[in-house]
Design an enzyme around this catalytic site. Structure first.
Site, PDB file in Angstrom:
ATOM      1  N   GLU A   1      -5.661 -11.253   5.896  1.00  0.00           N
ATOM      2  CA  GLU A   1      -6.824 -11.119   5.005  1.00  0.00           C
ATOM      3  C   GLU A   1      -6.937  -9.701   4.459  1.00  0.00           C
ATOM      4  O   GLU A   1      -7.240  -9.493   3.281  1.00  0.00           O
ATOM      5  CB  GLU A   1      -8.105 -11.476   5.763  1.00  0.00           C
ATOM      6  CG  GLU A   1      -8.202 -12.936   6.148  1.00  0.00           C
ATOM      7  CD  GLU A   1      -9.366 -13.164   7.100  1.00  0.00           C
ATOM      8  OE1 GLU A   1     -10.452 -13.497   6.612  1.00  0.00           O
ATOM      9  OE2 GLU A   1      -9.196 -12.991   8.314  1.00  0.00           O
TER      10      GLU A   1
ATOM     11  N   ASN B   1      -9.119 -14.975  14.126  1.00  0.00           N
ATOM     12  CA  ASN B   1      -9.091 -14.768  12.674  1.00  0.00           C
ATOM     13  C   ASN B   1      -7.830 -14.042  12.204  1.00  0.00           C
ATOM     14  O   ASN B   1      -7.414 -13.070  12.832  1.00  0.00           O
ATOM     15  CB  ASN B   1     -10.327 -13.974  12.245  1.00  0.00           C
ATOM     16  CG  ASN B   1     -11.612 -14.702  12.566  1.00  0.00           C
ATOM     17  OD1 ASN B   1     -11.662 -15.923  12.502  1.00  0.00           O
ATOM     18  ND2 ASN B   1     -12.638 -13.951  12.928  1.00  0.00           N
TER      19      ASN B   1
ATOM     20  N   SER C   1     -14.237 -13.332  16.993  1.00  0.00           N
ATOM     21  CA  SER C   1     -15.554 -13.227  16.389  1.00  0.00           C
ATOM     22  C   SER C   1     -16.540 -12.796  17.468  1.00  0.00           C
ATOM     23  O   SER C   1     -16.398 -13.159  18.625  1.00  0.00           O
ATOM     24  CB  SER C   1     -15.963 -14.589  15.819  1.00  0.00           C
ATOM     25  OG  SER C   1     -17.371 -14.693  15.770  1.00  0.00           O
TER      26      SER C   1
ATOM     27  N   GLN D   1      -6.010  16.396 -12.635  1.00  0.00           N
ATOM     28  CA  GLN D   1      -6.152  16.588 -11.191  1.00  0.00           C
ATOM     29  C   GLN D   1      -6.627  15.289 -10.522  1.00  0.00           C
ATOM     30  O   GLN D   1      -6.405  15.082  -9.334  1.00  0.00           O
ATOM     31  CB  GLN D   1      -7.158  17.716 -10.940  1.00  0.00           C
ATOM     32  CG  GLN D   1      -7.354  18.045  -9.488  1.00  0.00           C
ATOM     33  CD  GLN D   1      -7.982  19.413  -9.298  1.00  0.00           C
ATOM     34  OE1 GLN D   1      -7.338  20.433  -9.534  1.00  0.00           O
ATOM     35  NE2 GLN D   1      -9.239  19.449  -8.904  1.00  0.00           N
TER      36      GLN D   1
ATOM     37  N   HIS E   1      -0.620 -27.287  -7.960  1.00  0.00           N
ATOM     38  CA  HIS E   1      -2.074 -27.484  -8.059  1.00  0.00           C
ATOM     39  C   HIS E   1      -2.707 -27.608  -6.676  1.00  0.00           C
ATOM     40  O   HIS E   1      -3.727 -28.270  -6.518  1.00  0.00           O
ATOM     41  CB  HIS E   1      -2.427 -28.718  -8.892  1.00  0.00           C
ATOM     42  CG  HIS E   1      -1.709 -28.767 -10.208  1.00  0.00           C
ATOM     43  ND1 HIS E   1      -2.268 -28.306 -11.375  1.00  0.00           N
ATOM     44  CD2 HIS E   1      -0.474 -29.201 -10.524  1.00  0.00           C
ATOM     45  CE1 HIS E   1      -1.398 -28.468 -12.370  1.00  0.00           C
ATOM     46  NE2 HIS E   1      -0.292 -29.012 -11.873  1.00  0.00           N
TER      47      HIS E   1
ATOM     48  N   LYS F   1     -13.018 -18.427  17.873  1.00  0.00           N
ATOM     49  CA  LYS F   1     -12.333 -17.962  16.662  1.00  0.00           C
ATOM     50  C   LYS F   1     -11.143 -17.048  16.943  1.00  0.00           C
ATOM     51  O   LYS F   1     -11.161 -16.229  17.838  1.00  0.00           O
ATOM     52  CB  LYS F   1     -13.317 -17.191  15.758  1.00  0.00           C
ATOM     53  CG  LYS F   1     -14.384 -18.021  15.106  1.00  0.00           C
ATOM     54  CD  LYS F   1     -13.857 -19.060  14.135  1.00  0.00           C
ATOM     55  CE  LYS F   1     -13.358 -18.446  12.855  1.00  0.00           C
ATOM     56  NZ  LYS F   1     -14.445 -17.938  12.021  1.00  0.00           N
TER      57      LYS F   1
ATOM     58  N   ASN G   1       0.875  24.109 -14.017  1.00  0.00           N
ATOM     59  CA  ASN G   1       1.010  22.847 -14.759  1.00  0.00           C
ATOM     60  C   ASN G   1       2.370  22.189 -14.538  1.00  0.00           C
ATOM     61  O   ASN G   1       2.452  20.975 -14.353  1.00  0.00           O
ATOM     62  CB  ASN G   1       0.788  23.085 -16.258  1.00  0.00           C
ATOM     63  CG  ASN G   1      -0.615  23.590 -16.550  1.00  0.00           C
ATOM     64  OD1 ASN G   1      -1.447  23.653 -15.648  1.00  0.00           O
ATOM     65  ND2 ASN G   1      -0.877  23.956 -17.795  1.00  0.00           N
TER      66      ASN G   1
HETATM   67  N1  ARG Z   1      -4.757  21.317  -9.106  1.00  0.00           N
HETATM   68  C1  ARG Z   1      -4.257  21.124 -10.404  1.00  0.00           C
HETATM   69  C2  ARG Z   1      -3.914  19.654 -10.641  1.00  0.00           C
HETATM   70  O1  ARG Z   1      -3.817  18.989  -9.688  1.00  0.00           O
HETATM   71  C3  ARG Z   1      -3.028  21.922 -10.614  1.00  0.00           C
HETATM   72  C4  ARG Z   1      -2.784  22.331 -12.004  1.00  0.00           C
HETATM   73  C5  ARG Z   1      -3.865  23.220 -12.446  1.00  0.00           C
HETATM   74  N2  ARG Z   1      -3.609  23.844 -13.705  1.00  0.00           N
HETATM   75  C6  ARG Z   1      -4.549  24.486 -14.354  1.00  0.00           C
HETATM   76  N3  ARG Z   1      -4.218  24.996 -15.479  1.00  0.00           N
HETATM   77  N4  ARG Z   1      -5.785  24.562 -13.929  1.00  0.00           N
HETATM   78  O2  ARG Z   1      -3.777  19.188 -11.720  1.00  0.00           O
END
Ligand code: ARG
Length: 458
Positions: free
Chosen positions: A290, A285, A277, A322, A156, A283, A110
């Site tokens: 774009e 383009n 084109s 994720q 405008h 053409k 995490n």
């Molecule tokens: N692949 C996970 C993400 O991108 C990483 C963290 C995962 N953590 C967990 N407790 N499953 O968020």
């Protein structure tokens, strides 16, 4: 395959579920940041005597080998190992043995994933800033060549007042400078080190967070472990900054599409950034313009995806997070390629000599100047506006314009007109009179060119 978290599980993961929950197909682009973060973490663990120097050296040796494997295209990613973090860790354990398992001490995926994205965005944010500078410099060069080219300015989408082409181009440079400043400001909040937050509560190991920050060049560390693992504000800001940048590019692209049309014919795009084109042989383009205009849409979408992803998400980490990666990656890729192509498109384009008679198609571009002239003679501006309006109406009725209406005809409309009116309302004198700071007069435009030159070369 045995998962690093499989201790409490009796049944294996459904293969479809494995595929569904894997992010490795896209998060492998974080490999270099993941390895850099792990090396710093490992150095810190050894320094704080949480693992031995010998173990640390083994682990770092393994990580460096993995980096080489990635760089030479030899690393084999495995879907069943979910993400980049577990792929690298499993490979590490294969390379250095069970000691590899010590790397994840005092860390969770995490906080690890937050670190990786921060390192990634820090790098890419700086790249985007460089690409913006390069584009702004190209535009400044073109602008410097057009401090004598008069074009109609529009409001405008109707011809409004004469302006210098340089002044119009400088307006876009102003936007780009703001984009750059916004990115630099965003980078301040990206540049915060989250490691040590672990899963959400912090860690009981006697780690040294500031040391990791120092190794990875972070000026600050996060203050709250729960926030650190659930915060994605910095990614939202990044996507928002790019969305605004792309909005600016899309406006410019719109004008390039118009200017290169045969109706305007102000600009010739190079063959290298246009396409033909398959049915209409004549053409050419303006595809590059774009496409950039079109691609701004996906960067808005990416911003919206992130905002929606985060909406109502409870603290702390949730697997939903994720889903932040693909929008971020797409935003980075879109911004970089768009800036690069835009720069090349402008560099290779040729502004045509815009004949002045084409500029003032309506013949009334300097009507405001006529009203100013009367106001200078003491007529209240509202009345001056009215008299000029009557003059325009007279011209339209009698198929004339402000250049070929006679002095006698003008006198009939108002006694305030003097012979000097004709000199006063030429396109050139109209431009030159806008001699206010930030105005379109040549010397004011030159002041801005000099200021921007200095700014962009710093
Ligand atoms: N692949 C996970 C993400 O991108 C990483 C963290 C995962 N953590 C967990 N407790 N499953 O968020």
């Amino acid at each position: 395959m045995k998962k690093p978290w499989s201790g409490r599980f009796k049944q294996s993961t459904d293969t479809l579920m494995e595929e569904f929950s894997a992010s490795i197909s896209f998060d492998q682009r974080l490999y270099a940041y993941d390895i850099a973060g792990s090396i710093a973490h490992c150095q810190m663990l050894a320094k704080c005597k949480i693992i031995s120097q010998t173990d640390s050296k083994k682990i770092i040796g393994g990580l460096k080998r993995i980096l080489k494997e990635f760089e030479s295209g030899k690393f084999k990613c495995d879907d069943r190992l979910e993400d980049i973090h577990m792929n690298i860790e499993c490979r590490l354990t294969k390379l250095v043995g069970s000691v590899g398992g010590k790397l994840h001490t005092a860390r969770s995926r995490n906080d690890q994933v937050c670190l990786d994205i921060r390192l990634y965005l820090r790098n890419e944010g700086q790249e985007v800033v460089k690409l913006i500078t390069a584009l702004a410099k190209t535009l400044l060069e073109v602008a410097s060549k057009h401090t004598d080219t008069i074009i109609p300015g529009f409001t405008h989408m109707q011809q409004a007042q004469p302006i210098l082409l340089a002044h119009h181009l400088l307006a876009y440079i102003e936007m780009l400078v703001r984009d750059q400043e916004r990115m630099q400001d965003t980078l301040k909040r990206i540049n915060i080190m989250p490691l040590g937050s672990a899963a959400l509560a912090g860690t009981g190991f006697p780690i040294d967070r500031k040391y990791v920050a120092k190794l990875l060049n972070f000026p600050k560390i996060s203050h709250n472990s729960i926030d650190a693992v659930s915060d994605r504000d910095f990614s939202i800001e990044f996507c928002s900054t790019v969305a605004i940048l792309m909005m600016h590019l899309s406006r410019f692209c719109e004008e390039i599409v118009l200017w290169s049309s045969s109706e305007f014919d102000w600009l010739e795009l190079s063959d290298s950034y246009t396409t033909g084109s398959s049915i209409m042989p004549q053409k050419k383009n303006p595809d590059a313009a774009e496409l950039i205009r079109g691609k701004s849409a996906r960067t808005y979408g990416n911003l919206m995806s992130l905002l929606t992803l985060m909406k109502s998400l409870p603290l702390a980490y949730n697997k939903d997070l994720q889903e932040d990666k693909e929008p971020i990656f797409d935003t980075v890729d879109t911004a970089k390629i768009s800036l690069l192509i835009f720069n090349r498109m402008i560099k290779s384009a040729r502004f045509k000599k815009i004949p002045l008679h084409r500029v003032d198609i309506s013949g009334f571009l300097t009507a405001t100047d006529m009203a100013d002239y009367l106001a200078e003679k003491g007529v209240p501006f509202r009345l001056a506006h009215e008299i000029t309006g009557q003059t325009v109406a007279y011209c339209i009725k009698n198929k004339k314009n402000l250049e070929n209406i006679t002095f006698k005809e003008l006198k009939n409309i108002s006694s305030k007109f003097g012979k000097d009116i004709f000199e006063y309302i030429t396109l050139f004198s109209s431009v030159q009179r806008k001699n206010v700071y930030g105005g379109t007069a040549k010397n004011q435009v030159e002041v801005q060119i000099a200021r921007l030159k200095k700014k962009l070369n710093n």
